[in-house]
Write an enzyme that holds these catalytic residues in place. Structure first.
Site, mmCIF file in Angstrom:
data_model
loop_
_atom_site.group_PDB
_atom_site.id
_atom_site.type_symbol
_atom_site.label_atom_id
_atom_site.label_comp_id
_atom_site.label_asym_id
_atom_site.label_seq_id
_atom_site.Cartn_x
_atom_site.Cartn_y
_atom_site.Cartn_z
ATOM 1 N N ASP A 127 -20.182 21.851 70.848
ATOM 2 C CA ASP A 127 -19.068 22.338 71.658
ATOM 3 C C ASP A 127 -17.876 22.673 70.767
ATOM 4 O O ASP A 127 -17.387 21.823 70.020
ATOM 5 C CB ASP A 127 -18.655 21.254 72.664
ATOM 6 C CG ASP A 127 -17.484 21.688 73.541
ATOM 7 O OD1 ASP A 127 -17.727 22.217 74.641
ATOM 8 O OD2 ASP A 127 -16.315 21.521 73.115
ATOM 9 N N TYR B 90 -9.887 25.733 68.586
ATOM 10 C CA TYR B 90 -10.097 24.715 67.551
ATOM 11 C C TYR B 90 -10.023 25.323 66.155
ATOM 12 O O TYR B 90 -9.963 24.595 65.165
ATOM 13 C CB TYR B 90 -11.452 24.008 67.725
ATOM 14 C CG TYR B 90 -11.675 23.362 69.071
ATOM 15 C CD1 TYR B 90 -10.625 23.216 69.993
ATOM 16 C CD2 TYR B 90 -12.929 22.905 69.441
ATOM 17 C CE1 TYR B 90 -10.846 22.639 71.227
ATOM 18 C CE2 TYR B 90 -13.152 22.316 70.679
ATOM 19 C CZ TYR B 90 -12.109 22.192 71.575
ATOM 20 O OH TYR B 90 -12.339 21.625 72.802
ATOM 21 N N LYS C 215 -14.945 28.626 74.203
ATOM 22 C CA LYS C 215 -13.990 28.693 75.318
ATOM 23 C C LYS C 215 -13.000 29.829 75.119
ATOM 24 O O LYS C 215 -12.541 30.075 73.997
ATOM 25 C CB LYS C 215 -13.231 27.357 75.437
ATOM 26 C CG LYS C 215 -14.158 26.156 75.545
ATOM 27 C CD LYS C 215 -13.419 24.832 75.634
ATOM 28 C CE LYS C 215 -14.371 23.663 75.460
ATOM 29 N NZ LYS C 215 -14.629 23.316 74.060
ATOM 30 N N HIS D 34 -10.661 27.915 79.152
ATOM 31 C CA HIS D 34 -10.250 26.641 78.538
ATOM 32 C C HIS D 34 -9.307 25.824 79.430
ATOM 33 O O HIS D 34 -9.338 24.595 79.425
ATOM 34 C CB HIS D 34 -9.602 26.922 77.177
ATOM 35 C CG HIS D 34 -9.671 25.772 76.225
ATOM 36 N ND1 HIS D 34 -9.919 25.930 74.888
ATOM 37 C CD2 HIS D 34 -9.526 24.443 76.416
ATOM 38 C CE1 HIS D 34 -9.912 24.725 74.301
ATOM 39 N NE2 HIS D 34 -9.677 23.823 75.210
#
Length: 323
Positions: A50, A55, A84, A117
Protein backbone atom coordinates in the site's frame (compact mmCIF):
# COMPACT_ATOMS: atom_id res chain seq x y z
CA UNK A 1 2.23 -19.11 2.78
CA UNK A 2 -0.17 -19.09 -0.13
CA UNK A 3 -1.71 -15.62 0.11
CA UNK A 4 -4.81 -16.75 -1.83
CA UNK A 5 -5.97 -18.51 1.33
CA UNK A 6 -5.88 -15.20 3.13
CA UNK A 7 -7.72 -12.82 0.89
CA UNK A 8 -11.03 -11.05 1.02
CA UNK A 9 -13.50 -10.83 -1.86
CA UNK A 10 -14.24 -7.34 -3.16
CA UNK A 11 -17.65 -6.37 -4.55
CA UNK A 12 -16.24 -6.17 -8.10
CA UNK A 13 -15.02 -9.80 -8.25
CA UNK A 14 -11.36 -9.12 -7.40
CA UNK A 15 -9.66 -10.27 -4.20
CA UNK A 16 -7.57 -8.24 -1.76
CA UNK A 17 -4.94 -9.98 0.42
CA UNK A 18 -6.05 -9.66 4.06
CA UNK A 19 -2.62 -8.42 5.21
CA UNK A 20 -0.74 -5.60 3.50
CA UNK A 21 2.50 -3.70 3.96
CA UNK A 22 2.00 0.01 4.67
CA UNK A 23 4.79 2.16 3.23
CA UNK A 24 4.12 5.63 4.64
CA UNK A 25 7.09 7.01 6.55
CA UNK A 26 7.92 10.30 8.30
CA UNK A 27 9.98 12.85 6.34
CA UNK A 28 13.14 12.00 8.27
CA UNK A 29 13.15 8.40 6.97
CA UNK A 30 14.95 7.98 3.62
CA UNK A 31 12.57 6.98 0.80
CA UNK A 32 14.91 4.12 -0.09
CA UNK A 33 13.78 2.35 3.11
CA UNK A 34 10.27 1.95 1.68
CA UNK A 35 11.84 0.15 -1.28
CA UNK A 36 13.94 -2.11 0.94
CA UNK A 37 10.91 -2.94 3.12
CA UNK A 38 8.88 -3.77 0.00
CA UNK A 39 11.55 -6.25 -1.15
CA UNK A 40 11.75 -7.92 2.26
CA UNK A 41 7.95 -8.10 2.48
CA UNK A 42 7.64 -9.73 -0.95
CA UNK A 43 10.43 -12.17 -0.05
CA UNK A 44 8.68 -13.33 3.14
CA UNK A 45 5.24 -13.73 1.52
CA UNK A 46 3.45 -10.39 1.60
CA UNK A 47 1.51 -9.81 -1.64
CA UNK A 48 -0.30 -6.58 -0.81
CA UNK A 49 1.67 -3.31 -0.87
CA UNK A 50 0.00 0.00 0.00
CA UNK A 51 1.37 3.39 -1.02
CA UNK A 52 0.20 6.74 -2.37
CA UNK A 53 1.26 9.73 -4.42
CA UNK A 54 1.38 11.65 -1.14
CA UNK A 55 4.00 9.32 0.39
CA UNK A 56 6.44 10.40 -2.32
CA UNK A 57 8.02 6.96 -2.45
CA UNK A 58 6.33 5.33 -5.45
CA UNK A 59 9.53 5.34 -7.50
CA UNK A 60 11.32 3.33 -4.82
CA UNK A 61 8.38 1.01 -4.16
CA UNK A 62 7.82 0.44 -7.89
CA UNK A 63 11.50 -0.36 -8.40
CA UNK A 64 11.37 -2.89 -5.55
CA UNK A 65 8.27 -4.56 -6.99
CA UNK A 66 9.83 -4.75 -10.45
CA UNK A 67 13.08 -6.20 -9.06
CA UNK A 68 11.12 -8.99 -7.33
CA UNK A 69 9.25 -9.72 -10.56
CA UNK A 70 12.55 -9.73 -12.48
CA UNK A 71 14.23 -12.19 -10.09
CA UNK A 72 11.26 -14.57 -10.24
CA UNK A 73 10.07 -14.12 -6.63
CA UNK A 74 6.62 -13.01 -7.81
CA UNK A 75 4.59 -12.40 -10.94
CA UNK A 76 2.86 -9.06 -11.46
CA UNK A 77 -0.55 -10.73 -11.15
CA UNK A 78 0.40 -12.12 -7.70
CA UNK A 79 0.90 -8.60 -6.35
CA UNK A 80 -1.88 -6.38 -5.10
CA UNK A 81 -0.68 -2.79 -5.25
CA UNK A 82 -2.71 0.13 -3.89
CA UNK A 83 -2.14 3.77 -4.73
CA UNK A 84 -4.19 6.85 -3.88
CA UNK A 85 -5.37 9.93 -5.72
CA UNK A 86 -4.08 12.94 -3.81
CA UNK A 87 -6.46 15.78 -2.96
CA UNK A 88 -4.87 18.28 -5.35
CA UNK A 89 -6.04 16.07 -8.27
CA UNK A 90 -9.75 15.93 -7.45
CA UNK A 91 -10.97 18.19 -10.27
CA UNK A 92 -12.38 15.81 -12.88
CA UNK A 93 -9.90 16.86 -15.57
CA UNK A 94 -6.94 16.04 -13.26
CA UNK A 95 -7.94 12.57 -11.99
CA UNK A 96 -6.44 10.51 -14.78
CA UNK A 97 -3.34 12.72 -14.73
CA UNK A 98 -2.89 11.89 -11.04
CA UNK A 99 -3.11 8.17 -11.70
CA UNK A 100 -0.82 8.37 -14.73
CA UNK A 101 1.80 10.20 -12.65
CA UNK A 102 1.79 7.31 -10.17
CA UNK A 103 1.97 4.69 -12.93
CA UNK A 104 4.90 6.50 -14.49
CA UNK A 105 6.80 6.61 -11.18
CA UNK A 106 6.00 2.96 -10.51
CA UNK A 107 6.67 1.94 -14.13
CA UNK A 108 3.65 -0.36 -13.93
CA UNK A 109 0.83 -0.68 -16.48
CA UNK A 110 -1.93 -0.69 -13.87
CA UNK A 111 -2.55 -0.53 -10.15
CA UNK A 112 -4.80 -3.06 -8.42
CA UNK A 113 -6.60 -0.53 -6.25
CA UNK A 114 -6.86 3.23 -6.51
CA UNK A 115 -8.42 5.26 -3.71
CA UNK A 116 -9.55 8.82 -3.22
CA UNK A 117 -7.13 9.62 -0.38
CA UNK A 118 -9.59 11.87 1.51
CA UNK A 119 -13.08 13.14 0.71
CA UNK A 120 -11.85 16.75 0.61
CA UNK A 121 -10.12 18.56 -2.25
CA UNK A 122 -7.17 20.94 -2.10
CA UNK A 123 -6.07 23.61 -4.53
CA UNK A 124 -4.54 21.96 -7.63
CA UNK A 125 -0.83 22.41 -8.32
CA UNK A 126 2.60 20.96 -7.63
CA UNK A 127 2.47 21.47 -3.86
CA UNK A 128 1.26 18.48 -1.78
CA UNK A 129 -0.07 20.92 0.81
CA UNK A 130 -0.75 24.25 -0.94
CA UNK A 131 -0.70 27.00 1.71
CA UNK A 132 -1.71 30.65 1.87
CA UNK A 133 0.40 33.48 3.39
CA UNK A 134 -0.81 32.52 6.87
CA UNK A 135 0.42 28.96 6.38
CA UNK A 136 -3.11 27.55 6.14
CA UNK A 137 -3.83 24.77 3.63
CA UNK A 138 -5.85 26.06 0.66
CA UNK A 139 -8.96 23.98 0.12
CA UNK A 140 -10.83 23.46 -3.13
CA UNK A 141 -14.51 22.74 -3.70
CA UNK A 142 -15.01 19.70 -5.89
CA UNK A 143 -18.03 17.39 -5.98
CA UNK A 144 -16.63 14.02 -4.84
CA UNK A 145 -19.18 12.30 -7.09
CA UNK A 146 -17.63 14.01 -10.14
CA UNK A 147 -14.18 12.80 -9.02
CA UNK A 148 -15.61 9.31 -8.58
CA UNK A 149 -16.97 9.25 -12.14
CA UNK A 150 -13.43 9.86 -13.40
CA UNK A 151 -12.14 6.96 -11.30
CA UNK A 152 -14.79 4.78 -12.93
CA UNK A 153 -13.40 5.83 -16.33
CA UNK A 154 -9.85 4.91 -15.21
CA UNK A 155 -11.16 1.45 -14.30
CA UNK A 156 -12.85 1.12 -17.69
CA UNK A 157 -9.58 2.18 -19.35
CA UNK A 158 -7.76 -0.69 -17.60
CA UNK A 159 -5.42 1.57 -15.62
CA UNK A 160 -6.81 0.22 -12.36
CA UNK A 161 -8.57 -3.03 -11.43
CA UNK A 162 -10.56 -1.79 -8.42
CA UNK A 163 -11.53 1.64 -7.10
CA UNK A 164 -12.31 2.73 -3.58
CA UNK A 165 -12.04 5.51 -1.02
CA UNK A 166 -10.09 6.38 2.10
CA UNK A 167 -10.98 8.43 5.19
CA UNK A 168 -14.66 8.71 4.20
CA UNK A 169 -17.38 8.79 6.85
CA UNK A 170 -20.63 6.89 6.28
CA UNK A 171 -22.46 9.96 4.92
CA UNK A 172 -19.75 10.55 2.33
CA UNK A 173 -19.88 6.89 1.34
CA UNK A 174 -23.63 7.24 0.95
CA UNK A 175 -23.18 10.24 -1.35
CA UNK A 176 -21.30 7.99 -3.76
CA UNK A 177 -23.52 4.95 -3.27
CA UNK A 178 -26.63 7.06 -3.98
CA UNK A 179 -25.11 8.87 -6.95
CA UNK A 180 -27.39 8.73 -10.01
CA UNK A 181 -25.84 6.52 -12.69
CA UNK A 182 -23.30 4.94 -10.35
CA UNK A 183 -21.31 2.43 -12.38
CA UNK A 184 -19.00 0.93 -9.72
CA UNK A 185 -19.40 0.95 -5.95
CA UNK A 186 -16.31 1.69 -3.90
CA UNK A 187 -14.77 -1.70 -3.06
CA UNK A 188 -13.29 -0.45 0.21
CA UNK A 189 -12.90 2.39 2.65
CA UNK A 190 -9.38 2.65 4.08
CA UNK A 191 -9.45 4.33 7.48
CA UNK A 192 -7.45 4.59 10.68
CA UNK A 193 -8.51 1.60 12.77
CA UNK A 194 -7.05 -0.08 15.87
CA UNK A 195 -8.32 -1.12 19.32
CA UNK A 196 -8.29 2.51 20.54
CA UNK A 197 -10.41 3.56 17.51
CA UNK A 198 -12.15 0.37 16.49
CA UNK A 199 -14.60 1.94 14.02
CA UNK A 200 -17.27 -0.63 14.89
CA UNK A 201 -20.15 1.53 13.59
CA UNK A 202 -18.38 2.36 10.34
CA UNK A 203 -17.39 -1.32 9.99
CA UNK A 204 -21.03 -2.43 10.39
CA UNK A 205 -22.12 0.19 7.86
CA UNK A 206 -19.47 -0.92 5.34
CA UNK A 207 -20.34 -4.59 5.78
CA UNK A 208 -24.01 -3.79 5.15
CA UNK A 209 -23.01 -2.23 1.81
CA UNK A 210 -20.50 -4.95 0.82
CA UNK A 211 -17.60 -2.54 1.21
CA UNK A 212 -14.38 -3.82 2.80
CA UNK A 213 -12.87 -1.82 5.62
CA UNK A 214 -9.07 -1.53 5.32
CA UNK A 215 -7.23 -0.50 8.50
CA UNK A 216 -4.24 1.84 8.55
CA UNK A 217 -2.50 2.94 11.74
CA UNK A 218 -3.40 -0.57 12.89
CA UNK A 219 -0.31 -0.78 15.11
CA UNK A 220 -1.04 2.59 16.66
CA UNK A 221 0.71 4.80 14.04
CA UNK A 222 4.40 5.53 13.56
CA UNK A 223 3.91 8.43 16.01
CA UNK A 224 5.34 10.97 13.56
CA UNK A 225 5.47 14.20 15.63
CA UNK A 226 4.39 16.12 12.52
CA UNK A 227 0.92 14.51 12.68
CA UNK A 228 0.58 12.64 15.96
CA UNK A 229 -0.03 14.07 19.43
CA UNK A 230 2.91 12.73 21.46
CA UNK A 231 0.86 12.62 24.66
CA UNK A 232 -1.42 9.91 23.21
CA UNK A 233 -1.14 6.42 24.74
CA UNK A 234 1.11 3.92 22.95
CA UNK A 235 -1.16 1.13 21.68
CA UNK A 236 1.47 -1.62 21.69
CA UNK A 237 2.22 -0.90 25.37
CA UNK A 238 -1.41 -1.29 26.41
CA UNK A 239 -1.69 -3.70 29.39
CA UNK A 240 -4.58 -5.66 27.82
CA UNK A 241 -2.70 -6.05 24.53
CA UNK A 242 0.48 -7.06 26.36
CA UNK A 243 -1.25 -9.64 28.54
CA UNK A 244 -2.85 -11.23 25.45
CA UNK A 245 0.58 -11.23 23.80
CA UNK A 246 1.96 -13.13 26.79
CA UNK A 247 -0.98 -15.55 26.82
CA UNK A 248 -0.58 -16.42 23.11
CA UNK A 249 3.23 -16.14 23.10
CA UNK A 250 2.98 -13.58 20.30
CA UNK A 251 4.10 -9.96 19.99
CA UNK A 252 1.69 -7.13 20.87
CA UNK A 253 1.76 -6.15 17.17
CA UNK A 254 0.49 -9.60 16.14
CA UNK A 255 -2.35 -9.39 18.67
CA UNK A 256 -3.70 -6.13 17.23
CA UNK A 257 -3.25 -7.33 13.62
CA UNK A 258 -5.05 -10.61 14.37
CA UNK A 259 -7.87 -8.64 16.01
CA UNK A 260 -8.60 -6.92 12.70
CA UNK A 261 -8.47 -10.10 10.60
CA UNK A 262 -11.02 -11.78 12.86
CA UNK A 263 -13.39 -8.81 12.44
CA UNK A 264 -13.21 -9.17 8.66
CA UNK A 265 -11.02 -6.09 8.32
CA UNK A 266 -8.12 -6.02 5.83
CA UNK A 267 -5.12 -4.78 7.80
CA UNK A 268 -1.98 -2.85 6.85
CA UNK A 269 1.13 -3.43 8.92
CA UNK A 270 3.66 -0.59 8.66
CA UNK A 271 7.21 -1.60 9.47
CA UNK A 272 10.54 -1.13 7.70
CA UNK A 273 12.39 -3.45 10.11
CA UNK A 274 13.18 -6.88 8.67
CA UNK A 275 12.56 -8.80 11.91
CA UNK A 276 9.14 -7.13 12.34
CA UNK A 277 8.08 -7.67 8.72
CA UNK A 278 8.91 -11.38 9.07
CA UNK A 279 7.02 -11.51 12.34
CA UNK A 280 3.91 -9.72 11.03
CA UNK A 281 3.25 -12.35 8.38
CA UNK A 282 2.82 -14.91 11.19
CA UNK A 283 -0.56 -13.36 11.98
CA UNK A 284 -2.28 -16.29 10.23
CA UNK A 285 -0.73 -18.87 12.55
CA UNK A 286 -2.82 -18.36 15.69
CA UNK A 287 -6.32 -17.36 16.77
CA UNK A 288 -7.87 -15.12 19.41
CA UNK A 289 -10.80 -16.45 21.44
CA UNK A 290 -14.10 -14.58 21.59
CA UNK A 291 -13.15 -13.49 25.14
CA UNK A 292 -9.87 -12.10 23.79
CA UNK A 293 -11.81 -10.23 21.09
CA UNK A 294 -14.21 -8.81 23.68
CA UNK A 295 -11.40 -7.51 25.84
CA UNK A 296 -9.81 -5.83 22.80
CA UNK A 297 -13.19 -4.34 21.82
CA UNK A 298 -13.31 -2.88 25.32
CA UNK A 299 -10.24 -0.72 24.63
CA UNK A 300 -12.09 1.60 22.23
CA UNK A 301 -11.66 5.22 23.35
CA UNK A 302 -11.84 7.23 20.11
CA UNK A 303 -8.13 8.00 20.05
CA UNK A 304 -7.43 9.24 16.53
CA UNK A 305 -3.70 9.41 15.90
CA UNK A 306 -4.26 10.99 12.46
CA UNK A 307 -6.95 13.69 12.80
CA UNK A 308 -6.19 15.31 9.40
CA UNK A 309 -6.19 18.79 10.94
CA UNK A 310 -5.31 20.30 7.55
CA UNK A 311 -8.94 19.67 6.50
CA UNK A 312 -10.59 21.23 9.53
CA UNK A 313 -12.96 23.88 8.20
CA UNK A 314 -13.41 22.07 4.88
CA UNK A 315 -17.06 21.28 4.12
CA UNK A 316 -16.01 17.66 3.56
CA UNK A 317 -13.92 17.29 6.73
CA UNK A 318 -14.70 13.63 7.49
CA UNK A 319 -14.17 13.27 11.22
CA UNK A 320 -16.78 15.57 12.79
CA UNK A 321 -19.45 12.87 12.46
CA UNK A 322 -19.55 9.99 14.88
CA UNK A 323 -18.68 7.53 12.09
Amino acid sequence: MDPKHHSVALNDGHFIPALGLGTYAPDNVPKSEAGEATKIALDVGFRHIDSSHAYQNEEEVGKAIRSKIADGTVKREDIFYTSKLWCTFFRPELVRKGLEQSLKKLQLDYVDLYLMHYPAAMKPGEELFPKDEQGKVIHDTVDICATWEELEKCKDAGLVKSIGVSNFNHKQLEMILNKPGLKYKPVCNQVECHPYLNQSKLLDFCKSKDIVLVAYGALGSSRDPKWVDQSFPVLLEDPVVCSLAKKHKQSPALIVLRYQLQRGVVVLAKSFIEREIKENIQVFEFELSSEDMKSLDGLNRNVRYYPADFFIGHQNYPFSDEY
